[in-house]
Design an enzyme around this catalytic site. Structure first.
Site, PDB file in Angstrom:
ATOM      1  N   ILE A  57      81.698 -20.600  45.038  1.00 51.80           N
ATOM      2  CA  ILE A  57      82.560 -19.549  45.597  1.00 51.80           C
ATOM      3  C   ILE A  57      81.693 -18.843  46.624  1.00 51.80           C
ATOM      4  O   ILE A  57      80.767 -18.107  46.283  1.00 51.80           O
ATOM      5  CB  ILE A  57      83.078 -18.594  44.523  1.00 51.80           C
ATOM      6  CG1 ILE A  57      84.057 -19.338  43.614  1.00 51.80           C
ATOM      7  CG2 ILE A  57      83.758 -17.390  45.180  1.00 51.80           C
ATOM      8  CD1 ILE A  57      84.659 -18.502  42.531  1.00 51.80           C
ATOM      9  N   PRO A  58      81.951 -19.085  47.914  1.00 54.42           N
ATOM     10  CA  PRO A  58      80.972 -18.775  48.971  1.00 54.42           C
ATOM     11  C   PRO A  58      80.922 -17.305  49.364  1.00 54.42           C
ATOM     12  O   PRO A  58      81.315 -16.918  50.470  1.00 54.42           O
ATOM     13  CB  PRO A  58      81.459 -19.642  50.131  1.00 54.42           C
ATOM     14  CG  PRO A  58      82.940 -19.715  49.935  1.00 54.42           C
ATOM     15  CD  PRO A  58      83.155 -19.745  48.454  1.00 54.42           C
ATOM     16  N   CYS A  59      80.370 -16.464  48.487  1.00 55.46           N
ATOM     17  CA  CYS A  59      80.279 -15.053  48.815  1.00 55.46           C
ATOM     18  C   CYS A  59      79.281 -14.789  49.941  1.00 55.46           C
ATOM     19  O   CYS A  59      79.248 -13.680  50.489  1.00 55.46           O
ATOM     20  CB  CYS A  59      79.931 -14.238  47.577  1.00 55.46           C
ATOM     21  SG  CYS A  59      78.475 -14.790  46.674  1.00 55.46           S
ATOM     22  N   HIS A  60      78.476 -15.810  50.322  1.00 57.79           N
ATOM     23  CA  HIS A  60      77.580 -15.619  51.473  1.00 57.79           C
ATOM     24  C   HIS A  60      78.370 -15.505  52.777  1.00 57.79           C
ATOM     25  O   HIS A  60      77.821 -15.084  53.792  1.00 57.79           O
ATOM     26  CB  HIS A  60      76.578 -16.775  51.578  1.00 57.79           C
ATOM     27  CG  HIS A  60      77.198 -18.114  51.813  1.00 57.79           C
ATOM     28  ND1 HIS A  60      77.707 -18.890  50.793  1.00 57.79           N
ATOM     29  CD2 HIS A  60      77.390 -18.829  52.951  1.00 57.79           C
ATOM     30  CE1 HIS A  60      78.184 -20.021  51.297  1.00 57.79           C
ATOM     31  NE2 HIS A  60      78.000 -20.005  52.600  1.00 57.79           N
TER      32      HIS A  60
END
Length: 258
Positions: A164-167
């Site tokens: 889950i690409p919170c970056h």
């Protein structure tokens, strides 16, 4: 008759011991029994060093970088109160998903999240590879447009970064902001997805949060695929959506600026 789970309430050393005993059986434990009290862990290659993943029969439950196996297991138990056992191989599709940054097909075990946390992670998961969105966008997509600070807290607790690409979530001024693995790792990941972080940072320094095309009259986030196709001669910057609307621009249907 209510069915009682024989592992209910087992934590710490007791659960670890039971998991070890089950793992040491000369015959296989009944199907699914071990996964009811323990998760599996595996070290995998990825875009960050020392990447460890824990997974259950439901999917990937925890991912962390920069830790050895012992520290990873301790971090997992502190959060989930379940023992970890080594796995022979990672879940199917996990390594290609980490390599490409497109993890849509990898099952995730996100049990235990609040409804708000789940909504925040669903919104973050919808950000395309190579693009970024501000915390305010995530808050709006999660159905809580005023909960921008709470969004930051929920993303900080993301159990499965990268998957889950919170970056890809940035500050409202366009700067990269913080990240669970550190600001440098965040920039490294974004550059690996061909985000021109230096150009975006320069726009942020000049107060430009959105860019529009004077030929289409559409305004986008700077990393939107449509924004990247605007030639310099036809690009116009805006401090926000209100200023863009006042100039006659309409929001992009793809990146949906907030």
């Amino acid at each position: 008759m209510t069915r009682t789970d024989p592992t209910d309430g087992l934590t710490g050393e007791l659960a670890d011991g039971l998991a070890a005993d089950l793992a040491g059986l000369t015959a296989d434990a009944p199907p699914g029994l071990l996964d009811r009290i323990a998760a599996r862990r595996v070290h995998v290659p990825g875009p960050l060093p020392d990447l460890h993943v824990a997974f259950t029969d439901h999917g990937v439950a925890f991912l962390r970088a920069g830790l050895d196996a012992e520290a990873f297991a301790a971090a997992f138990r502190e959060r989930f109160a379940r023992p970890l056992l080594p796995a022979d191989r990672p879940p199917a599709g996990l390594v290609p998903a980490l390599r490409t940054g497109r993890p849509g097909g990898v099952p995730l075990d996100l049990r235990g999240l609040t409804e708000f946390e789940a909504a925040v992670l669903r919104a973050a998961a919808a950000i395309p590879r190579g693009q970024t969105r501000p915390y305010a966008w995530v808050a709006r997509e999660a159905g809580r447009p005023r909960a921008v600070r709470a969004v930051g807290s929920a993303l900080g607790r993301n159990p499965v970064p990268l998957l889950i690409p919170c970056h890809r979530v940035t500050r409202s001024d366009g700067s990269a902001g913080q990240y669970v693995f550190g600001a440098d790792a965040k920039l490294r990941l974004l550059r690996g997805e061909d985000v021109d972080v230096d150009a975006v940072a320069d726009l942020a320094r000049h107060g430009t949060r959105l860019v529009g095309s004077d030929t289409t009259g559409i305004v986008c986030y700077p990393t939107c695929g449509d924004a990247r196709r605007i030639t310099p001669a036809h690009r116009r910057g805006f401090a926000g959506l209100a200023a863009a609307r006042a100039a006659g621009y309409r929001p992009c249907a793809h990146c949906r600026p907030a």
